[in-house]
Scaffold this active site. Structure first.
Site, PDB file in Angstrom:
ATOM      1  N   SER A 222      11.052  10.058  10.282  1.00 43.99           N
ATOM      2  CA  SER A 222      10.837  11.369   9.660  1.00 43.99           C
ATOM      3  C   SER A 222       9.436  11.812  10.061  1.00 43.99           C
ATOM      4  CB  SER A 222      10.964  11.274   8.134  1.00 43.99           C
ATOM      5  OG  SER A 222      10.050  10.351   7.611  1.00 43.99           O
TER       6      SER A 222
ATOM      7  N   GLU B 101      12.652  -0.608   7.523  1.00 45.84           N
ATOM      8  CA  GLU B 101      11.366  -1.132   7.068  1.00 45.84           C
ATOM      9  C   GLU B 101      11.518  -2.343   6.156  1.00 45.84           C
ATOM     10  OE1 GLU B 101       9.197   2.188   5.511  1.00 45.84           O
ATOM     11  OE2 GLU B 101       9.344   3.305   7.390  1.00 45.84           O
TER      12      GLU B 101
ATOM     13  N   HIS C 133      16.021   7.309   6.002  1.00 43.53           N
ATOM     14  CA  HIS C 133      15.970   5.886   6.361  1.00 43.53           C
ATOM     15  C   HIS C 133      17.221   5.126   5.927  1.00 43.53           C
ATOM     16  CE1 HIS C 133      11.267   5.612   6.689  1.00 43.53           C
ATOM     17  NE2 HIS C 133      11.815   6.430   7.562  1.00 43.53           N
TER      18      HIS C 133
ATOM     19  N   GLU D 104      11.480   6.530   0.047  1.00 43.45           N
ATOM     20  CA  GLU D 104      10.955   5.176  -0.167  1.00 43.45           C
ATOM     21  C   GLU D 104      10.532   4.961  -1.615  1.00 43.45           C
ATOM     22  OE1 GLU D 104       7.658   4.401   2.411  1.00 43.45           O
ATOM     23  OE2 GLU D 104       8.722   5.009   4.218  1.00 43.45           O
TER      24      GLU D 104
ATOM     25  N   HIS E  53       2.034   2.248   8.444  1.00 43.45           N
ATOM     26  CA  HIS E  53       2.856   1.952   9.621  1.00 43.45           C
ATOM     27  C   HIS E  53       3.767   3.141   9.929  1.00 43.45           C
ATOM     28  CE1 HIS E  53       6.523   0.582   6.989  1.00 43.45           C
ATOM     29  NE2 HIS E  53       5.926   1.645   6.512  1.00 43.45           N
TER      30      HIS E  53
ATOM     31  N   ASP F 228       1.490  13.484   3.641  1.00 36.00           N
ATOM     32  CA  ASP F 228       1.763  12.899   4.960  1.00 36.00           C
ATOM     33  C   ASP F 228       2.140  13.977   5.974  1.00 36.00           C
ATOM     34  OD1 ASP F 228       2.403  11.320   7.112  1.00 36.00           O
ATOM     35  OD2 ASP F 228       4.224  10.483   6.250  1.00 36.00           O
TER      36      ASP F 228
ATOM     37  N   LYS G 225      -2.093   7.501   9.700  1.00 35.77           N
ATOM     38  CA  LYS G 225      -1.144   7.019  10.711  1.00 35.77           C
ATOM     39  C   LYS G 225      -1.733   7.337  12.079  1.00 35.77           C
ATOM     40  CE  LYS G 225       2.945   7.655   7.811  1.00 35.77           C
ATOM     41  NZ  LYS G 225       4.235   8.351   7.644  1.00 35.77           N
TER      42      LYS G 225
END
Length: 446
Positions: A42, A218, A166, A175, A384, A331, A356
């Site tokens: 993403s 992940e 994901h 997440e 990561h 992000d 990142k």
């Protein structure tokens, strides 16, 4: 003695998802220094360009031979003969002169590719550390102007339940992480996290069946969960059952840009269902209220990407409402870009940066983004990507920059554990000079 670069060779390798990525070997008189770059699933539209071949006859168009060619034929000839300790000079040469592409947010790396530039930038860092006869984390601390006598070990944010892009379940949020802030050291934090992870696996197996314990990109689980409350209830149960209630908190990465409708400015929490439930289509204001309710009910300490990457207004509303107690991480909003960080500071849009390195494309610019954030009392979470390699660079980076927090997956899958294991080694080597961030993970020693 000058330690000059004598040879550079790039190659195409596979990342943890089986997609090609860039690896570089850079040689000086001290040896060969290697670096490999990650890639995201993403991705924010404002990220520096990751150059792919788009040749459908190879790797379904995801090959990186163009980036390899750019390194071997354009970048390498210019860098050979340069001193490997001139990190900023080398990064600036690659970004501003050899590439030179720009957009409204700065250097876009659209000519040579951020994946090409970053691989060299990381390898140069490793060579520079060797030339200075120090570890990589100490060298990175020097580059950032940090004191190297006291290093901060981060709290690991372990991604244990997956949804969004994901996972193949209905869960819209991407997440759900466990954050062992109550541990006395990184080593113990990792143990807390691993024990909660295995307890969670047992809970999921009991409730959803053995198939639900398969792991995602992940290392997290992707059971057939329908909504955030169900995922959070599972985490609370696992934390309590493992004996870490109060010591292990929760973080979320919503990745809301993935389910945002820019035409009517709504968020579809049922976006993975063809005939979606219209009651799960929310306005930005309704989503603000949803997050506030979740924070009241669950021990949530951090929320990443709660809104679309251009929804500055609702970011600011949420930060004003709960930012004192909860970290609001931008992000896709920030993409590790100093220009966008500056805009977010002006608008009070969030209070934390996920760092990142491949979003911005060079170590010099990544350090600049971190320092700008820390200067303004933001949290910084070194992170990561979902497509990772065995490279452990970010483990050294998080200690060097003293950000106090790292997100690099579940305690499962070798490309994730490689980073955690490197942090164990660093903590051991530091001995009494190692400080664990713990409860202060949001604002560490700058």
């Amino acid at each position: 003695m000058a330690h000059v670069i004598t040879r550079i060779n790039a190659r195409e390798i596979l990342d943890s998802r089986g997609n090609p990525t860039v690896e570089v070997d850079l040689e000086t008189n001290l040896g060969i220094f290697r670096a490999a770059v990650p890639s995201g699933a993403s991705t924010g539209i404002y990220e520096a360009l990751e150059l792919r071949d788009n040749d459908k006859s190879r790797y379904l168009g995801k090959g990186v031979q163009k980036a390899i060619k750019n390194i071997n034929e354009i970048i390498a000839p210019k860098l050979i003969g340069m001193n490997c300790t001139e990190q900023k000079k080398i990064d600036n040469l690659m970004v501003e002169e050899l590439d030179g592409s720009k957009n409204e947010w700065g250097w876009s790396k659209s000519k040579l590719g951020a994946n090409a530039i970053l691989a060299i930038s990381m390898a140069v860092c490793r060579a520079g550390a060797a030339a200075n006869k120090v570890s990589l984390y100490k060298y990175l601390a020097q580059l950032a102007g940090k004191k190297s006598d006291q290093m901060v070990l981060p709290v690991p944010c372990l991604n244990v339940i997956n949804g969004g892009s994901h996972a193949g379940n209905k869960l819209s949020f991407q997440e759900f992480m466990i954050v062992p802030v109550g541990a006395p050291s990184f080593k113990e934090a990792l143990r807390y996290g691993a024990e909660v992870y295995h307890t969670l696996k047992s809970e999921i197996k009991k409730k959803y069946g053995i198939d639900a314990t398969n792991v995602g990109d992940e290392g997290g689980f992707a059971p057939n969960i329908l909504n955030a409350n169900e995922a959070l209830d599972l985490l609370v149960t696992a934390i309590k059952s493992a004996g870490y209630e109060g010591k292990v908190k929760i973080a979320m990465d919503v990745a809301a840009s993935e389910f945002y409708n820019s035409e009517n400015k709504t968020y579809d929490l049922d976006f993975k269902t063809p005939n979606n439930d219209k009651s799960l289509v929310k306005t930005g204001a309704q989503l603000v209220d949803l997050y506030i309710d979740l924070v009241k009910k669950y021990p949530i300490v951090s929320i990443e990407d709660p809104f679309d990457q251009d929804d500055w207004e609702n970011y600011a509303k949420l930060t004003a409402a709960i930012g004192k107690d909860v970290q609001i991480v931008g992000d896709d909003l920030l993409v590790t870009n100093p220009t966008r960080i500056t805009k977010a500071l002006e608008k009070n849009a969030c209070n934390a940066l996920p760092l990142k390195v491949n979003q911005i494309g060079s170590i010099t610019e990544a350090i600049e983004a971190c320092l700008l954030s820390q200067k303004n009392n933001w949290g910084v979470m070194v992170s990561h990507r979902s497509g990772e390699t065995e490279d452990v660079f970010i483990a050294d980076l998080v200690v060097a920059l003293r950000t106090g927090q790292i997100k690099t997956g579940a305690p499962c899958r070798s490309e994730r554990n490689a980073k955690y294991n490197q942090l164990l080694r660093i903590e051991e080597s530091l001995g009494n000079n190692a400080v664990f961030a713990g409860e202060k993970f949001r604002l560490q020693l700058n």
